[in-house]
Scaffold this motif. Structure first.
Motif, mmCIF file in Angstrom:
data_model
loop_
_atom_site.group_PDB
_atom_site.id
_atom_site.type_symbol
_atom_site.label_atom_id
_atom_site.label_comp_id
_atom_site.label_asym_id
_atom_site.label_seq_id
_atom_site.Cartn_x
_atom_site.Cartn_y
_atom_site.Cartn_z
ATOM 1 N N UNK A 92 0.823 -1.220 0.000
ATOM 2 C CA UNK A 92 0.000 0.000 0.000
ATOM 3 C C UNK A 92 0.854 1.266 0.000
ATOM 4 N N UNK A 93 1.790 1.455 0.956
ATOM 5 C CA UNK A 93 2.593 2.676 0.872
ATOM 6 C C UNK A 93 3.492 2.702 -0.365
ATOM 7 N N UNK A 94 3.954 1.527 -0.819
ATOM 8 C CA UNK A 94 4.762 1.502 -2.043
ATOM 9 C C UNK A 94 3.926 1.933 -3.239
ATOM 10 N N UNK A 137 6.174 -0.503 7.877
ATOM 11 C CA UNK A 137 6.396 0.685 8.717
ATOM 12 C C UNK A 137 7.411 1.628 8.084
ATOM 13 N N UNK A 138 8.495 1.089 7.541
ATOM 14 C CA UNK A 138 9.514 1.949 6.924
ATOM 15 C C UNK A 138 9.025 2.557 5.616
ATOM 16 N N UNK A 139 8.281 1.778 4.822
ATOM 17 C CA UNK A 139 7.707 2.351 3.598
ATOM 18 C C UNK A 139 6.661 3.421 3.924
ATOM 19 N N UNK A 140 5.895 3.204 4.984
ATOM 20 C CA UNK A 140 4.926 4.220 5.415
ATOM 21 C C UNK A 140 5.650 5.473 5.888
ATOM 22 N N UNK A 141 6.736 5.304 6.620
ATOM 23 C CA UNK A 141 7.514 6.461 7.075
ATOM 24 C C UNK A 141 8.068 7.236 5.879
ATOM 25 N N UNK A 142 8.572 6.521 4.883
ATOM 26 C CA UNK A 142 9.104 7.195 3.693
ATOM 27 C C UNK A 142 7.997 7.903 2.920
ATOM 28 N N UNK A 143 6.843 7.247 2.771
ATOM 29 C CA UNK A 143 5.701 7.883 2.108
ATOM 30 C C UNK A 143 5.283 9.139 2.867
ATOM 31 N N UNK A 144 5.243 9.056 4.196
ATOM 32 C CA UNK A 144 4.844 10.207 5.009
ATOM 33 C C UNK A 144 5.855 11.343 4.861
ATOM 34 N N UNK A 152 2.086 11.038 10.676
ATOM 35 C CA UNK A 152 2.242 9.662 10.182
ATOM 36 C C UNK A 152 3.714 9.255 10.177
ATOM 37 N N UNK A 153 4.593 10.186 9.851
ATOM 38 C CA UNK A 153 6.035 9.912 9.860
ATOM 39 C C UNK A 153 6.514 9.546 11.261
ATOM 40 N N UNK A 154 6.086 10.314 12.246
ATOM 41 C CA UNK A 154 6.495 10.047 13.628
ATOM 42 C C UNK A 154 5.921 8.717 14.114
ATOM 43 N N UNK A 155 4.644 8.480 13.838
ATOM 44 C CA UNK A 155 4.001 7.231 14.291
ATOM 45 C C UNK A 155 4.676 6.017 13.651
#
Length: 180
Positions: A92-94, A137-144, A152-155
């Motif tokens: 999903x984040x990718x 989690x890391x892909x979500x952080x990068x997307x954020x 979202x980046x912090x979470x």
């Protein structure tokens, strides 16, 4: 959905055939003892076989979020199914990252190709690994970071740090990237 069901059934077959799934046992026991008043403890990570907290070996409080799910269905397959779901959600984040440059079709193809990367594919099929929670989690952080969604980046970053200590290096590199 296909990946989640297939990998859960494959691991179930391995467990029924007494195949090597030591990490499923270790984390299953950790969740079971947590629900009985021992802080995420198991006998597999101590020298003398007594109960010891997994949190003393790896600081992974994010995995405690699996405890309510395990309480509803106290079976090692619960952990395997949760892991397979989280691995599958990494697309999903990718997809969101690729969609802007590749369009919907291209982003879908390349995001789904992530599940065919051997390390990620076998993560859900072979055994339970806490590191399997890091890609989403890391892909979500990068997307954020790319979309300037700071909460979202912090979470996602804190959750990744709460899974494995090694995530700190990747989070630090995201910080370096953000500086440039």
């Amino acid at each position: 959905v296909v990946y989640v069901v297939a990998s859960t059934l494959a691991t179930r077959a391995r467990l029924l055939g007494f195949g090597d799934s030591s990490q499923v046992g270790l984390f299953g026991q950790s969740c079971w003892t947590l629900l009985r008043g021992h802080p995420f403890s198991n006998t597999g990570e101590t020298v003398d076989g007594t109960l010891g907290s997994h949190l003393g070996v790896h600081f992974s409080p994010t995995l405690l979020l699996l405890a309510p799910l395990y309480a509803l269905y106290p079976d090692p397959l619960t952990l395997v199914a949760a892991q397979a779901l989280v691995v599958a959600l990494a697309v999903v984040p990718l997809y969101r990252l690729l969609e802007r440059d590749m369009g919907e079709a291209g982003a879908s193809v390349f995001a789904l190709a992530l599940l065919f990367v051997p390390n990620l594919y076998w993560a859900g099929v072979h055994d339970f690994r806490d590191a399997s929670f890091l890609p989403v989690l890391l892909l979500t952080a990068y997307w954020a970071l790319e979309t300037r969604r700071h909460v979202a980046l912090v979470v996602a970053s804190v959750a990744a740090l709460g899974v494995r200590e090694e995530a700190g290096f990747a989070i630090a590199m995201l910080g370096v990237y953000a500086l440039f």
